[in-house]
Scaffold this motif. Structure first.
Motif, PDB file in Angstrom:
ATOM      1  N   CYS A 255      -0.972  11.175  -3.450  1.00 23.60           N
ATOM      2  CA  CYS A 255      -2.116  10.576  -3.776  1.00 23.60           C
ATOM      3  C   CYS A 255      -2.271   9.247  -4.105  1.00 23.60           C
ATOM      4  N   HIS A 256      -1.364   8.491  -4.184  1.00 20.49           N
ATOM      5  CA  HIS A 256      -1.192   7.051  -4.238  1.00 20.49           C
ATOM      6  C   HIS A 256      -1.372   6.209  -3.072  1.00 20.49           C
ATOM      7  N   ALA A 257      -1.633   6.922  -2.104  1.00 22.48           N
ATOM      8  CA  ALA A 257      -1.562   6.180  -0.757  1.00 22.48           C
ATOM      9  C   ALA A 257      -2.677   5.425  -0.449  1.00 22.48           C
ATOM     10  N   GLY A 258      -3.770   5.430  -1.273  1.00 21.47           N
ATOM     11  CA  GLY A 258      -4.982   4.692  -0.900  1.00 21.47           C
ATOM     12  C   GLY A 258      -6.113   5.727  -0.126  1.00 21.47           C
ATOM     13  N   GLU A 259      -7.094   5.703  -1.141  1.00 17.73           N
ATOM     14  CA  GLU A 259      -8.242   6.715  -0.702  1.00 17.73           C
ATOM     15  C   GLU A 259      -8.986   6.403   0.307  1.00 17.73           C
TER      16      GLU A 259
ATOM     17  N   MET B  75      12.187 -16.854 -13.443  1.00 15.55           N
ATOM     18  CA  MET B  75      12.274 -16.155 -12.139  1.00 15.55           C
ATOM     19  C   MET B  75      11.277 -14.901 -12.072  1.00 15.55           C
ATOM     20  N   SER B  76      10.731 -14.961 -10.851  1.00 16.95           N
ATOM     21  CA  SER B  76       9.781 -13.877 -10.556  1.00 16.95           C
ATOM     22  C   SER B  76      10.276 -12.628 -10.153  1.00 16.95           C
ATOM     23  N   LYS B  77       9.868 -11.458 -10.852  1.00 17.88           N
ATOM     24  CA  LYS B  77      10.471 -10.287 -10.385  1.00 17.88           C
ATOM     25  C   LYS B  77      10.005  -9.796  -9.048  1.00 17.88           C
ATOM     26  N   PRO B  78      10.888  -9.130  -8.148  1.00 19.82           N
ATOM     27  CA  PRO B  78      10.415  -8.497  -7.206  1.00 19.82           C
ATOM     28  C   PRO B  78       9.454  -7.404  -7.269  1.00 19.82           C
ATOM     29  N   ILE B  79       8.512  -7.136  -6.336  1.00 12.66           N
ATOM     30  CA  ILE B  79       7.356  -6.016  -6.419  1.00 12.66           C
ATOM     31  C   ILE B  79       7.979  -4.911  -5.767  1.00 12.66           C
ATOM     32  N   ILE B  80       8.335  -3.633  -6.373  1.00 11.18           N
ATOM     33  CA  ILE B  80       8.694  -2.639  -5.778  1.00 11.18           C
ATOM     34  C   ILE B  80       7.739  -2.114  -4.864  1.00 11.18           C
ATOM     35  N   PRO B  81       8.001  -1.935  -3.389  1.00 17.92           N
ATOM     36  CA  PRO B  81       7.046  -1.260  -2.622  1.00 17.92           C
ATOM     37  C   PRO B  81       6.759   0.050  -2.797  1.00 17.92           C
ATOM     38  N   ILE B  82       6.155   0.716  -3.524  1.00 18.90           N
ATOM     39  CA  ILE B  82       5.891   2.270  -3.945  1.00 18.90           C
ATOM     40  C   ILE B  82       5.522   2.849  -2.732  1.00 18.90           C
ATOM     41  N   VAL B  83       4.355   2.044  -1.872  1.00 20.44           N
ATOM     42  CA  VAL B  83       4.035   2.890  -0.763  1.00 20.44           C
ATOM     43  C   VAL B  83       4.158   1.698   0.446  1.00 20.44           C
ATOM     44  N   PRO B  84       4.898   1.859   1.321  1.00 15.49           N
ATOM     45  CA  PRO B  84       4.775   1.092   2.326  1.00 15.49           C
ATOM     46  C   PRO B  84       3.598   1.066   3.133  1.00 15.49           C
ATOM     47  N   GLU B  85       3.335  -0.627   3.273  1.00 16.76           N
ATOM     48  CA  GLU B  85       1.673  -0.772   3.856  1.00 16.76           C
ATOM     49  C   GLU B  85       1.602   0.082   5.113  1.00 16.76           C
ATOM     50  N   GLN B  86       2.863   0.237   6.052  1.00 17.12           N
ATOM     51  CA  GLN B  86       2.532   0.907   7.219  1.00 17.12           C
ATOM     52  C   GLN B  86       2.055   2.015   7.033  1.00 17.12           C
ATOM     53  N   LEU B  87       2.618   2.857   6.011  1.00 20.96           N
ATOM     54  CA  LEU B  87       2.316   4.121   5.818  1.00 20.96           C
ATOM     55  C   LEU B  87       0.743   4.363   5.251  1.00 20.96           C
ATOM     56  N   VAL B  88       0.228   3.391   4.472  1.00 16.09           N
ATOM     57  CA  VAL B  88      -0.895   3.341   3.944  1.00 16.09           C
ATOM     58  C   VAL B  88      -1.888   3.381   5.001  1.00 16.09           C
ATOM     59  N   ASN B  89      -1.550   2.576   6.041  1.00 18.11           N
ATOM     60  CA  ASN B  89      -2.561   2.266   6.899  1.00 18.11           C
ATOM     61  C   ASN B  89      -2.654   3.494   8.195  1.00 18.11           C
TER      62      ASN B  89
ATOM     63  N   PHE C 129      -8.646  13.122  -1.176  1.00 20.04           N
ATOM     64  CA  PHE C 129      -9.659  11.778  -1.237  1.00 20.04           C
ATOM     65  C   PHE C 129     -11.039  12.242  -0.773  1.00 20.04           C
ATOM     66  N   GLY C 130     -11.412  13.708  -0.615  1.00 20.85           N
ATOM     67  CA  GLY C 130     -12.708  14.196  -0.314  1.00 20.85           C
ATOM     68  C   GLY C 130     -13.207  15.090  -1.058  1.00 20.85           C
ATOM     69  N   VAL C 131     -12.578  15.724  -1.939  1.00 18.86           N
ATOM     70  CA  VAL C 131     -12.720  16.788  -2.818  1.00 18.86           C
ATOM     71  C   VAL C 131     -12.447  16.519  -4.178  1.00 18.86           C
ATOM     72  N   PRO C 132     -13.525  16.097  -5.232  1.00 25.19           N
ATOM     73  CA  PRO C 132     -13.060  15.394  -6.353  1.00 25.19           C
ATOM     74  C   PRO C 132     -12.053  16.089  -7.389  1.00 25.19           C
ATOM     75  N   THR C 133     -12.223  17.563  -7.698  1.00 23.74           N
ATOM     76  CA  THR C 133     -11.442  18.068  -8.618  1.00 23.74           C
ATOM     77  C   THR C 133     -10.874  19.409  -7.986  1.00 23.74           C
ATOM     78  N   HIS C 134     -10.232  20.300  -8.740  1.00 21.42           N
ATOM     79  CA  HIS C 134     -10.017  21.840  -8.167  1.00 21.42           C
ATOM     80  C   HIS C 134     -11.025  22.717  -8.207  1.00 21.42           C
ATOM     81  N   ALA C 135     -12.058  22.177  -9.294  1.00 25.06           N
ATOM     82  CA  ALA C 135     -13.419  23.080  -9.411  1.00 25.06           C
ATOM     83  C   ALA C 135     -14.103  23.114  -8.262  1.00 25.06           C
ATOM     84  N   GLU C 136     -14.360  22.035  -7.478  1.00 26.92           N
ATOM     85  CA  GLU C 136     -15.178  21.853  -6.252  1.00 26.92           C
ATOM     86  C   GLU C 136     -14.356  22.695  -5.289  1.00 26.92           C
TER      87      GLU C 136
ATOM     88  N   ASP D  32     -10.771   6.562   5.812  1.00 26.29           N
ATOM     89  CA  ASP D  32     -10.928   5.839   7.033  1.00 26.29           C
ATOM     90  C   ASP D  32     -10.156   6.669   8.141  1.00 26.29           C
ATOM     91  N   ALA D  33      -8.838   6.978   7.924  1.00 24.15           N
ATOM     92  CA  ALA D  33      -8.341   7.671   8.788  1.00 24.15           C
ATOM     93  C   ALA D  33      -8.738   8.851   9.400  1.00 24.15           C
TER      94      ALA D  33
END
Ligand code: SF4
Length: 330
Positions: free
Chosen positions: A25-29, A1-15, A176-183, A34-35
Motif C-alpha cells: 500500500c506504501h508504493a505510491g498511489e 553526521m547525517s543519518k542514512p535514509i532507509i529506502p523502504i520502497v526502491p524507486e524502481q519498484l515504485v515507478n 489505489f482505486g477503491v477507497p475502503t472495504h465498504a465500497e 498511472d501504471a
C-alpha cells in the motif's frame, strides 16, 4: 553526521509495478494509478472515481479495501473466491477473513515479475479457473485483482464468462482505486447483480430457496444484523409489503430474488454500482434507513410512495411503529 535514509520502497519498484512482488500500500498511489491507466484499466478506475468519491479527507487509513469483496464472496454458498496479488497482501487478507470466521479456503494464484510482464499470470489465472469450475460444487467463481495485477493490467475481463455452467466474475479491487472495504463490497455485489440481470433477461432463472414471496417485496441493500430483516418486515406488513433479499446475498439465486422486487431500500450509502443495476432493472430506490422517530416516519412514507401504496396503509404502518419509538426515545 547525517543519518542514512532507509529506502523502504526502491524507486524502481515504485515507478514500475511489474518489477516485482514486493509492492504494498506504501508504493505510491499516483504511480500505481498511472501504471494501471496505461495498462488498460483507465475506464474501470474512472468509474470507481465517479462511484466512490473520496471527499475532503481523501482515503481513510483502513484495512485493505479488497477485504470487502473477499468477504462478500466468502459468505456466499457455492462460491469460490480467488485472489490475484502480492503474497503479503494475500496473507493479510486471508488472515483477516479467517479471523472473521470465513471457514472457507481462499484461492490464490501466485506470480513473480516474469509471469506478470509476460502475461503468464493471466494464463495461470485462467487455468486455475478452469480447474475449479465444477458445477457440482460452485455456482460462481470470483477472481479479485489486487493492487499489483490491476496496475499491471491483468485482463480479467478476458476470462470466459462461464465454464461448465459456473459463472466467472473477475473484478479489479485495487487499494489505489477503491477507497475502503465498504465500497469494495459494492464492486462485487454490483458485478454479480449485473450478471444476474442479464441472465434474467435471457430466460427463466431459479426461484429463491424458500419459494417466491406472495407479497410485493422490498430488497434491502447493505449488510444487516440478523434481526434487522424481521424487524423491517414487521414495519412493512401494514403496507402489504414483505422484505425480500438482502444484498450482498448469501447465494446466487437470491440475486434474482433481489432484482424481482417492488423497490430497493438502500440502507447503506456505498452501493452505487448495485443501485445502477437496480435502476437498469426499473426498480425505484429509497435511500436511508428507518432510524429514529422522524427518520422512520420519512422512510415509511418514501417506501409507500415508491410502491404506490395507498396513503391509509402508509399511515397504518406509521401508527404501528411510531408510538413505540416515541415511548423508547421519550
Ligand atoms: S492489495 Fe490491499 S494490502 Fe495489498 S497493496 Fe493493495 S491495498 Fe495494500
Amino acid at each position: 553526521m547525517s543519518k542514512p535514509i532507509i529506502p523502504i520502497v526502491p524507486e524502481q519498484l515504485v515507478n514500475d509495478p511489474s518489477k516485482g512482488d514486493g509492492l504494498g500500500c506504501h508504493a505510491g498511489e499516483k504511480q500505481m494509478m498511472d501504471a494501471a491507466k496505461s495498462s488498460g484499466k483507465g475506464e474501470v478506475l474512472q468509474r470507481y472515481a465517479q462511484d466512490y468519491p473520496k471527499g475532503p479527507h481523501d482515503q481513510p487509513q483502513s484495512m485493505c479495501p479488497a477485504f470487502g469483496s473477499l468477504r462478500v464472496g466468502l459468505r456466499m454458498r457455492r462460491t469460490a473466491t480467488i485472489l490475484s496479488g502480492s503474497a503479503c497482501c494475500v496473507y493479510g487478507l486471508t488472515f483477516t477473513s479467517h479471523f472473521y470466521g470465513a471457514r472457507r479456503s481462499v484461492g490464490y494464484v501466485p506470480f513473480n515479475s516474469e509471469t506478470l510482464v509476460t502475461g503468464k499470470l493471466f494464463e495461470d489465472i485462467r487455468d486455475s479457473v478452469h480447474e475449479q469450475a465444477d458445477p457440482n460444487k460452485y455456482d460462481a467463481i470470483v477472481i479479485i485483482n489486487l493492487c499489483v495485477p490491476t496496475a499491471s493490467g491483468v485482463p480479467l475481463q478476458l476470462l470466459p464468462k462461464e465454464i461448465n455452467g459456473v459463472r466467472i466474475i473477475g473484478i479489479d479491487v485495487p487499494g489505489f482505486g477503491v477507497p475502503t472495504h465498504a465500497e469494495a463490497k459494492d464492486v462485487l455485489a454490483g458485478a454479480m447483480l449485473q450478471y444476474a440481470r442479464h441472465e434474467i433477461m435471457a430466460g427463466p432463472v431459479q426461484a429463491p430457496r424458500t419459494g417466491v414471496q406472495t407479497k410485493p417485496t422490498i430488497t434491502l441493500l447493505g449488510e444487516m444484523f440478523p434481526a434487522d430483516p424481521a424487524v423491517i418486515g414487521a414495519m412493512l406488513e401494514p403496507m402489504d409489503l414483505a422484505v425480500g433479499a438482502t444484498v450482498p446475498t448469501r447465494e446466487w439465486r437470491e440475486l434474482y430474488q433481489a432484482l424481482d422486487c417492488k423497490a430497493v431500500a438502500a440502507i447503506h450509502p456505498f452501493y452505487t454500482a448495485s443501485i445502477r443495476e437496480f435502476e437498469a432493472a426499473g426498480r425505484p430506490i429509497v435511500g436511508s434507513a428507518p432510524v429514529g422517530y422522524e427518520g422512520t416516519a420519512a422512510w415509511l412514507e418514501a417506501i409507500g410512495k415508491a410502491t404506490n401504496t395507498p396513503q391509509d396503509r402508509i399511515n397504518a404502518a406509521k401508527h404501528k411503529i411510531l408510538p413505540a419509538i416515541k415511548a423508547v426515545l421519550g
